[in-house]
Design a protein around this motif. Structure first.
Motif, PDB file in Angstrom:
ATOM      1  N   ILE A  40       0.893  -1.220   0.073  1.00 29.31           N
ATOM      2  CA  ILE A  40       0.042  -0.038   0.217  1.00 29.31           C
ATOM      3  C   ILE A  40       0.610   1.289   0.069  1.00 29.31           C
ATOM      4  N   LYS A  41       1.922   1.186   0.615  1.00 24.97           N
ATOM      5  CA  LYS A  41       2.950   2.633   0.760  1.00 24.97           C
ATOM      6  C   LYS A  41       3.445   2.744  -0.543  1.00 24.97           C
ATOM      7  N   ASP A  42       3.483   1.865  -1.426  1.00 28.48           N
ATOM      8  CA  ASP A  42       4.093   2.173  -2.889  1.00 28.48           C
ATOM      9  C   ASP A  42       3.047   2.755  -3.942  1.00 28.48           C
ATOM     10  N   ILE A  43       2.004   2.845  -3.564  1.00 31.59           N
ATOM     11  CA  ILE A  43       0.968   3.362  -4.538  1.00 31.59           C
ATOM     12  C   ILE A  43       1.080   4.784  -4.460  1.00 31.59           C
ATOM     13  N   ASN A  44       0.994   5.342  -5.731  1.00 33.53           N
ATOM     14  CA  ASN A  44       1.171   6.922  -5.897  1.00 33.53           C
ATOM     15  C   ASN A  44      -0.009   7.201  -7.217  1.00 33.53           C
ATOM     16  N   GLU A  45      -0.242   8.271  -7.451  1.00 32.95           N
ATOM     17  CA  GLU A  45      -1.078   8.418  -8.528  1.00 32.95           C
ATOM     18  C   GLU A  45      -0.601   8.208  -9.955  1.00 32.95           C
ATOM     19  N   GLU A  46       0.773   8.044 -10.381  1.00 27.84           N
ATOM     20  CA  GLU A  46       1.380   7.702 -11.410  1.00 27.84           C
ATOM     21  C   GLU A  46       0.924   6.217 -11.518  1.00 27.84           C
ATOM     22  N   MET A  47       1.188   5.549 -10.669  1.00 24.96           N
ATOM     23  CA  MET A  47       1.205   4.009 -10.514  1.00 24.96           C
ATOM     24  C   MET A  47      -0.507   3.559 -10.872  1.00 24.96           C
ATOM     25  N   LEU A  48      -1.306   4.323 -10.368  1.00 26.33           N
ATOM     26  CA  LEU A  48      -2.729   3.960 -10.454  1.00 26.33           C
ATOM     27  C   LEU A  48      -3.257   4.384 -11.585  1.00 26.33           C
ATOM     28  N   SER A  49      -2.485   5.063 -12.303  1.00 27.28           N
ATOM     29  CA  SER A  49      -3.111   5.737 -13.657  1.00 27.28           C
ATOM     30  C   SER A  49      -2.820   4.651 -14.769  1.00 27.28           C
TER      31      SER A  49
END
Length: 100
Positions: A40-49
């Motif tokens: 969960i700590k690795d999730i960012n907006e770029e990843m989710l895109s």
């Protein structure tokens, strides 16, 4: 192909159980899905895109607005079919809404 992201604290147990369950069940229902499991700590907006759906285990404040559909998938972990079925139904509903 529908891309789903699942995440948990360590990225190795709960998220992988959800990944496996979603890929198995949604494939049986005729959908082409690929699910990744991460910390969960690795999730960012770029990843989710790069994903179509975020299968969260619990409501988590990521510190930014999630712009893709979010499905609460934690009930899958109980391994009780009656609890998991609403998650699968919600996933199907979201997938159909993607028009992919």
């Amino acid at each position: 192909m529908i891309k789903i992201l699942a995440a948990c604290g360590a990225g190795v147990n709960s998220s992988h159980q959800i990944k496996s369950a979603l890929e198995s069940e949604l494939t049986k229902r005729g959908y082409q899905v690929s699910c990744d499991a991460v910390m969960i700590k690795d999730i960012n907006e770029e990843m989710l895109s790069h994903y179509d759906i975020f299968a969260q285990i619990s409501k988590t404040d990521l510190g930014f607005d999630v712009k893709i559909p979010v499905v609460d998938a934690g009930a899958i972990l109980y391994r009780i079919p009656a609890m998991a079925e609403p998650v699968y139904q919600k996933m199907e509903e979201v997938i159909k809404g993607l028009n992919k």
